[in-house]
Design an enzyme around this catalytic site. Structure first.
Site, PDB file in Angstrom:
ATOM      1  CB  ALA A   1      -0.783   0.346   1.420  1.00 48.61           C
ATOM      2  CG  HIS A   2       1.214   5.772  -2.518  1.00 45.28           C
ATOM      3  ND1 HIS A   2       2.231   5.748  -3.164  1.00 45.28           N
ATOM      4  CD2 HIS A   2       1.320   6.893  -1.561  1.00 45.28           C
ATOM      5  CE1 HIS A   2       2.933   6.878  -3.079  1.00 45.28           C
ATOM      6  NE2 HIS A   2       1.980   7.887  -2.609  1.00 45.28           N
ATOM      7  CG  HIS A   3      -0.612   4.341   4.669  1.00 48.98           C
ATOM      8  ND1 HIS A   3       0.476   4.727   5.596  1.00 48.98           N
ATOM      9  CD2 HIS A   3      -1.562   5.180   4.766  1.00 48.98           C
ATOM     10  CE1 HIS A   3      -0.329   4.980   6.925  1.00 48.98           C
ATOM     11  NE2 HIS A   3      -1.038   5.585   6.257  1.00 48.98           N
TER      12      HIS A   3
ATOM     13  NE  ARG B   1       5.510   0.541  -0.311  1.00 48.69           N
ATOM     14  CZ  ARG B   1       6.781  -0.283  -0.121  1.00 48.69           C
ATOM     15  NH1 ARG B   1       7.717  -0.407  -0.953  1.00 48.69           N
ATOM     16  NH2 ARG B   1       6.253  -1.513   0.648  1.00 48.69           N
TER      17      ARG B   1
ATOM     18  CG  LEU C   1      -0.268  -0.391  -4.036  1.00 48.24           C
ATOM     19  CD1 LEU C   1      -0.833  -1.422  -3.654  1.00 48.24           C
ATOM     20  CD2 LEU C   1      -0.526  -1.269  -6.010  1.00 48.24           C
TER      21      LEU C   1
END
Length: 140
Positions: free
Chosen positions: A52-54, A108, A114
């Protein structure tokens, strides 16, 4: 707003059960009933997203001393571009999902696919709550 009402869209009338069936199909799609058979909810279902792009999910836990040295540019170099699962799972987060051809790249840096945005996750709550509440009264 009252439930169990017919909705008019132009000249077409849409019955409540048809709306519930549509909502169920959408939720089923994001949870794995789709051409690739994968879930778009982190930590749920088959082949769910791992990158996840976090920032909070992709940067590992560090001691206070190590954390002092972290700067934004460094986080890109050390963690953003790594092609490996996030060290911290965002269990339950719904990511952006596939493109219009059902292509999905679990890396990501593919932020549109994402990123777990509030405008995606918050909109799933209503249909999921309704589907849980009706217990299959309209949907099979």
């Amino acid at each position: 707003m009252k439930s169990n009402q017919t909705v008019s869209c132009g000249t077409q009338r849409i019955e409540p059960c048809r709306l519930e069936e549509f909502a169920k199909r959408q939720m089923d799609y994001l949870l794995g009933s789709n051409p690739t058979g994968r879930s778009y909810m982190v930590g749920f279902g088959k082949n769910s997203p791992t990158q996840a792009h976090h920032r909070g999910a992709s940067v590992p836990v560090m001691s206070a001393e190590e954390g002092k040295a972290v700067a934004c540019p460094m986080s890109f170099v050390k963690w953003f571009n790594k092609d490996q699962a996030n060290p911290n799972e965002l269990t339950g987060a719904i990511v952006g999902g596939p493109d219009r051809y059902d292509n999905f790249n679990d890396q990501r840096w593919e932020s549109s696919m994402l990123e777990p945005c509030t405008y995606i996750n918050s909109l799933a709550i209503g249909p999921l709550a309704r589907l849980a509440a009706v217990g299959g009264s309209c949907v099979s």
